[in-house]
Design an enzyme around this catalytic site. Structure first.
Site, short mmCIF file in Angstrom:
data_model
loop_
_atom_site.label_atom_id
_atom_site.label_comp_id
_atom_site.label_asym_id
_atom_site.label_seq_id
_atom_site.Cartn_x
_atom_site.Cartn_y
_atom_site.Cartn_z
N GLU A 89 0.87 -1.25 0.13
CA GLU A 89 0.18 -0.07 0.09
C GLU A 89 0.86 1.17 0.00
O GLU A 89 0.43 2.19 -0.78
CB GLU A 89 -0.85 0.05 1.22
CG GLU A 89 -1.83 -0.93 1.37
CD GLU A 89 -3.06 -1.00 0.39
OE1 GLU A 89 -3.13 0.06 -0.50
OE2 GLU A 89 -4.04 -1.91 0.32
N GLU A 120 -4.50 5.09 0.76
CA GLU A 120 -3.53 4.19 0.87
C GLU A 120 -2.84 4.34 2.47
O GLU A 120 -2.37 3.12 2.73
CB GLU A 120 -2.55 4.60 -0.26
CG GLU A 120 -3.09 4.61 -1.77
CD GLU A 120 -3.73 3.16 -2.16
OE1 GLU A 120 -3.51 2.33 -1.29
OE2 GLU A 120 -4.03 3.04 -3.25
N HIS A 123 -4.82 2.23 4.73
CA HIS A 123 -4.83 0.86 4.45
C HIS A 123 -3.44 0.44 5.34
O HIS A 123 -3.36 -0.57 6.04
CB HIS A 123 -4.56 0.49 3.15
CG HIS A 123 -5.85 0.87 2.25
ND1 HIS A 123 -5.92 0.64 0.91
CD2 HIS A 123 -7.06 1.34 2.72
CE1 HIS A 123 -7.25 1.12 0.61
NE2 HIS A 123 -7.88 1.20 1.49
N TYR A 129 -2.33 -1.83 12.51
CA TYR A 129 -3.25 -2.16 13.66
C TYR A 129 -3.36 -3.56 13.83
O TYR A 129 -3.65 -4.10 15.06
CB TYR A 129 -4.51 -1.37 13.18
CG TYR A 129 -5.85 -1.74 14.16
CD1 TYR A 129 -5.80 -1.43 15.65
CD2 TYR A 129 -6.98 -2.18 13.74
CE1 TYR A 129 -7.16 -1.56 16.25
CE2 TYR A 129 -8.22 -2.50 14.48
CZ TYR A 129 -8.03 -2.05 15.80
OH TYR A 129 -9.20 -2.44 16.63
N GLU A 193 -3.04 -2.90 -7.94
CA GLU A 193 -4.29 -3.03 -7.35
C GLU A 193 -5.36 -3.93 -7.98
O GLU A 193 -6.45 -4.16 -7.35
CB GLU A 193 -4.75 -1.66 -7.15
CG GLU A 193 -3.82 -0.66 -6.68
CD GLU A 193 -4.42 0.82 -6.46
OE1 GLU A 193 -4.92 1.03 -5.26
OE2 GLU A 193 -4.44 1.64 -7.30
N GLU A 227 -10.33 -0.37 -2.96
CA GLU A 227 -9.70 -0.77 -4.01
C GLU A 227 -10.45 -0.72 -5.24
O GLU A 227 -9.78 -0.81 -6.48
CB GLU A 227 -8.89 -1.88 -3.67
CG GLU A 227 -7.86 -1.83 -2.88
CD GLU A 227 -6.81 -0.64 -3.21
OE1 GLU A 227 -6.52 -0.59 -4.41
OE2 GLU A 227 -5.92 -0.46 -2.30
N HIS A 230 -10.49 2.70 -6.77
CA HIS A 230 -9.06 2.93 -7.48
C HIS A 230 -9.02 2.17 -8.65
O HIS A 230 -8.67 2.83 -9.75
CB HIS A 230 -7.94 2.41 -6.29
CG HIS A 230 -7.96 2.83 -4.92
ND1 HIS A 230 -7.13 2.52 -4.23
CD2 HIS A 230 -8.54 3.65 -4.24
CE1 HIS A 230 -7.34 3.02 -3.25
NE2 HIS A 230 -8.30 3.83 -3.16
#
EC number: 1.17.4.1
Length: 346
Positions: A89, A120, A123, A129, A193, A227, A230
């Site tokens: 990403e 991005e 992401h 996380y 992507e 995405e 995107h």
């Protein structure tokens, strides 16, 4: 005329003068009038999907990860998937900011690129996380593109595509330069992507379908929705540049793009074999051969090229997932209420 009013009406933007690239005569700071309505629609759709990973509970995932329920093969898939996505990403975001944005001379398209760059970053935050929540070795995950051959091969391939466009002397005002720019767009929107990411989504969302790692699955559904937009933007941008500059769409360029996609398919199949040496419930490396070839054909068709593999989709549920993502209200599943600007305190 009042002394403080400037006579600058001649600098107002003419709709028909706008172009996606090589348009220095039009003020790129003036958003209106909007010529490319598809770019603005993608921007609005992206803004409608605001989210942060920390809004999704990882409690069930943590419990499952600490238990003995997941097999070693299942853990391998998850770890190698995170190893790829954690830096992929960032590569996409860097290419937007450092390569694409500079050479796109249309304000509504740039407006979406800014939105995409933010997504991005979200992401990349997501994978951090997840690592923090599961107690994973963050350095190992985020450095996988230097330590795992199958991941490094894909990322090295992407960096090859970026190199020429990042050159300070690179320009798009020649046929050769604009063709190189198109290859960059194909490399990131169509391949990274549109192929690499979609293959990765299948791996994690297959767990989610079995009610495993549901927090990660929820986040991947968010990412998938981002995405998808995107990819749609990238396809529209590529086709728009082709339409405005038909001289660049030569037989030679088309063959180069086909060969790029073929190489990408081979790299993704190698990666799938690394992730799934023995297979797990619902996933086998052999299935990814068909899937990656299937989506590669779909991507080729969307930019005006003929399919080359003619394989069937072994994961029809992915199409259903994409369709459901367009309708699902993710806001109902959040663990914290989204803070609108009006509710913030200073």
């Amino acid at each position: 005329m009042q002394a403080d009013i400037l006579d600058g009406k001649q600098k107002r933007v003419n709709l028909n003068s706008k172009r996606l690239v090589n348009c220095n005569q039009v003020d790129v700071n003036q958003l209106v009038p909007i010529k490319y309505k598809w770019a603005w629609e993608h921007y609005l759709n992206g803004c409608a999907n605001n989210w942060l990973p920390t809004e999704i509970s990882m409690g069930k995932d943590i419990e499952l990860w600490k238990s003995n329920v997941l097999s070693e093969d299942e853990r391998r898939v998850i770890l190698l998937n995170l190893g790829f996505f954690s830096t992929a990403e960032s590569l996409v975001g860097n290419n937007i900011v450092l390569a694409i944005f500079k050479h796109v001379t249309n304000p509504e398209a740039r407006q979406y690129l800014l939105r995409q760059a933010f997504e991005e970053a979200v992401h990349t935050h997501t994978f951090l996380y997840i690592c923090e929540s599961l107690g994973l070795d963050e350095k190992e995950i985020f450095n996988a593109y230097n330590e795992r051959a199958s991941i490094k091969a894909k990322d090295d391939f992407q960096m090859e595509i970026t190199g020429k466009v990042l050159d300070p002397n690179f320009r798009t005002d020649s046929v050769e330069g604009l063709q190189e720019f198109i290859k960059n767009l194909v490399g990131y929107y169509i391949i990274m992507e549109g192929i690499f990411f979609y293959s990765g989504f299948v791996m994690i969302l297959s767990f989610h379908r079995q009610n495993k790692m549901v927090g990660i699955g929820e986040q991947y559904q968010y990412i998938l929705r981002d995405e998808t937009i995107h990819l749609n933007f990238g396809v529209d941008l590529i086709n728009g540049i082709k339409e405005e500059n038909p001289e660049i769409w030569t037989t030679e360029l088309q063959q180069e793009i086909i060969e790029m996609i073929q190489r990408a398919v081979d790299l993704e199949i190698d990666y799938a074999r690394d992730c799934l040496p023995r297979g797990i419930l619902g996933l086998r490396a052999s299935m990814f051969i068909d899937y990656v070839q299937h989506i590669a054909d779909r991507r080729l068709e969307r930019i005006g090229l003929k399919p080359i593999y003619h394989t069937k989709n072994p994961f029809p549920w992915m199409s259903e997932t994409i369709d459901l993502n367009k309708e699902k209200n993710f806001f109902e599943t959040r663990v914290t209420e989204y803070q609108h600007a009006a509710s913030l305190t200073w």
